[in-house]
Design a protein around this motif. Structure first.
Motif, PDB file in Angstrom:
ATOM      1  N   ASN A 137       0.856  -1.177   0.000  1.00 31.61           N
ATOM      2  CA  ASN A 137       0.000   0.000   0.000  1.00 31.61           C
ATOM      3  C   ASN A 137       0.904   1.243   0.000  1.00 31.61           C
ATOM      4  O   ASN A 137       1.479   1.614   1.030  1.00 31.61           O
ATOM      5  N   LEU A 138       1.043   1.869  -1.175  1.00 28.86           N
ATOM      6  CA  LEU A 138       1.917   3.042  -1.300  1.00 28.86           C
ATOM      7  C   LEU A 138       1.359   4.259  -0.582  1.00 28.86           C
ATOM      8  O   LEU A 138       2.118   5.111  -0.121  1.00 28.86           O
ATOM      9  N   LYS A 139       0.044   4.340  -0.481  1.00 28.83           N
ATOM     10  CA  LYS A 139      -0.572   5.467   0.230  1.00 28.83           C
ATOM     11  C   LYS A 139      -0.155   5.435   1.705  1.00 28.83           C
ATOM     12  O   LYS A 139       0.193   6.456   2.286  1.00 28.83           O
ATOM     13  N   THR A 140      -0.177   4.246   2.289  1.00 34.79           N
ATOM     14  CA  THR A 140       0.245   4.094   3.679  1.00 34.79           C
ATOM     15  C   THR A 140       1.740   4.374   3.827  1.00 34.79           C
ATOM     16  O   THR A 140       2.167   5.029   4.781  1.00 34.79           O
ATOM     17  N   ALA A 141       2.534   3.889   2.869  1.00 36.08           N
ATOM     18  CA  ALA A 141       3.979   4.144   2.913  1.00 36.08           C
ATOM     19  C   ALA A 141       4.255   5.653   2.899  1.00 36.08           C
ATOM     20  O   ALA A 141       5.100   6.143   3.654  1.00 36.08           O
ATOM     21  N   LYS A 142       3.533   6.375   2.069  1.00 35.01           N
ATOM     22  CA  LYS A 142       3.714   7.829   1.986  1.00 35.01           C
ATOM     23  C   LYS A 142       3.325   8.492   3.302  1.00 35.01           C
ATOM     24  O   LYS A 142       4.022   9.382   3.792  1.00 35.01           O
ATOM     25  N   PRO A 157      11.499   0.387  -1.976  1.00 33.62           N
ATOM     26  CA  PRO A 157      12.465   0.200  -3.069  1.00 33.62           C
ATOM     27  C   PRO A 157      11.782  -0.299  -4.346  1.00 33.62           C
ATOM     28  O   PRO A 157      10.866  -1.134  -4.283  1.00 33.62           O
ATOM     29  N   PRO A 158      12.210   0.214  -5.504  1.00 34.78           N
ATOM     30  CA  PRO A 158      11.631  -0.221  -6.780  1.00 34.78           C
ATOM     31  C   PRO A 158      11.724  -1.733  -6.991  1.00 34.78           C
ATOM     32  O   PRO A 158      10.834  -2.331  -7.591  1.00 34.78           O
ATOM     33  N   SER A 159      12.776  -2.358  -6.495  1.00 34.71           N
ATOM     34  CA  SER A 159      12.921  -3.809  -6.659  1.00 34.71           C
ATOM     35  C   SER A 159      11.807  -4.559  -5.919  1.00 34.71           C
ATOM     36  O   SER A 159      11.322  -5.581  -6.394  1.00 34.71           O
ATOM     37  N   LEU A 160      11.376  -4.037  -4.765  1.00 31.01           N
ATOM     38  CA  LEU A 160      10.287  -4.662  -4.028  1.00 31.01           C
ATOM     39  C   LEU A 160       8.950  -4.407  -4.723  1.00 31.01           C
ATOM     40  O   LEU A 160       8.108  -5.300  -4.818  1.00 31.01           O
ATOM     41  N   LEU A 161       8.767  -3.210  -5.239  1.00 27.19           N
ATOM     42  CA  LEU A 161       7.547  -2.884  -5.979  1.00 27.19           C
ATOM     43  C   LEU A 161       7.407  -3.762  -7.221  1.00 27.19           C
ATOM     44  O   LEU A 161       6.303  -4.178  -7.577  1.00 27.19           O
ATOM     45  N   ALA A 162       8.531  -4.055  -7.878  1.00 23.93           N
ATOM     46  CA  ALA A 162       8.501  -4.885  -9.080  1.00 23.93           C
ATOM     47  C   ALA A 162       8.090  -6.319  -8.762  1.00 23.93           C
ATOM     48  O   ALA A 162       7.502  -6.998  -9.606  1.00 23.93           O
ATOM     49  N   ARG A 163       8.369  -6.779  -7.561  1.00 22.79           N
ATOM     50  CA  ARG A 163       8.024  -8.151  -7.170  1.00 22.79           C
ATOM     51  C   ARG A 163       6.607  -8.284  -6.639  1.00 22.79           C
ATOM     52  O   ARG A 163       6.098  -9.387  -6.489  1.00 22.79           O
TER      53      ARG A 163
END
Length: 85
Positions: A61-66, A73-79
């Motif tokens: 959840n990127l909203k929560t991360a923000k 990390p982009p590598s985690l988002l890609a997975r």
């Protein structure tokens, strides 16, 4: 309290959790329905194999991360299987 937590189910991440990594409950329920159908059509429960979930999902959840001030990390988002924005 603003703590980043990894949950075991997708539903927690949809409701605002940071990351979920675990089984897909919908798939487990579908498999359960297949077992019930087999039993109701005459298969003895003892003849059915024991099966365990083999696919795990990663949801972020990127909203929560923000909100927490975290950079994923982009590598985690890609997975990730799903990214909630």
């Amino acid at each position: 309290m603003r703590l980043p937590i990894v949950y075991g189910y997708r539903e927690h991440v949809v409701d605002g959790g940071l990351i979920g990594y675990g089984i897909d409950l919908r798939e487990c329920f579908r498999c359960s329905a297949v077992y019930v159908h087999k039993i109701l059509t005459g298969t003895a429960p003892g003849d059915l194999p024991v099966e365990f979930p083999t696919k795990l999902e990663l949801i972020i959840n990127l909203k929560t991360a923000k909100t927490l001030g975290l950079t994923i990390p982009p590598s985690l988002l890609a997975r990730a299987d799903e990214v909630i924005e």
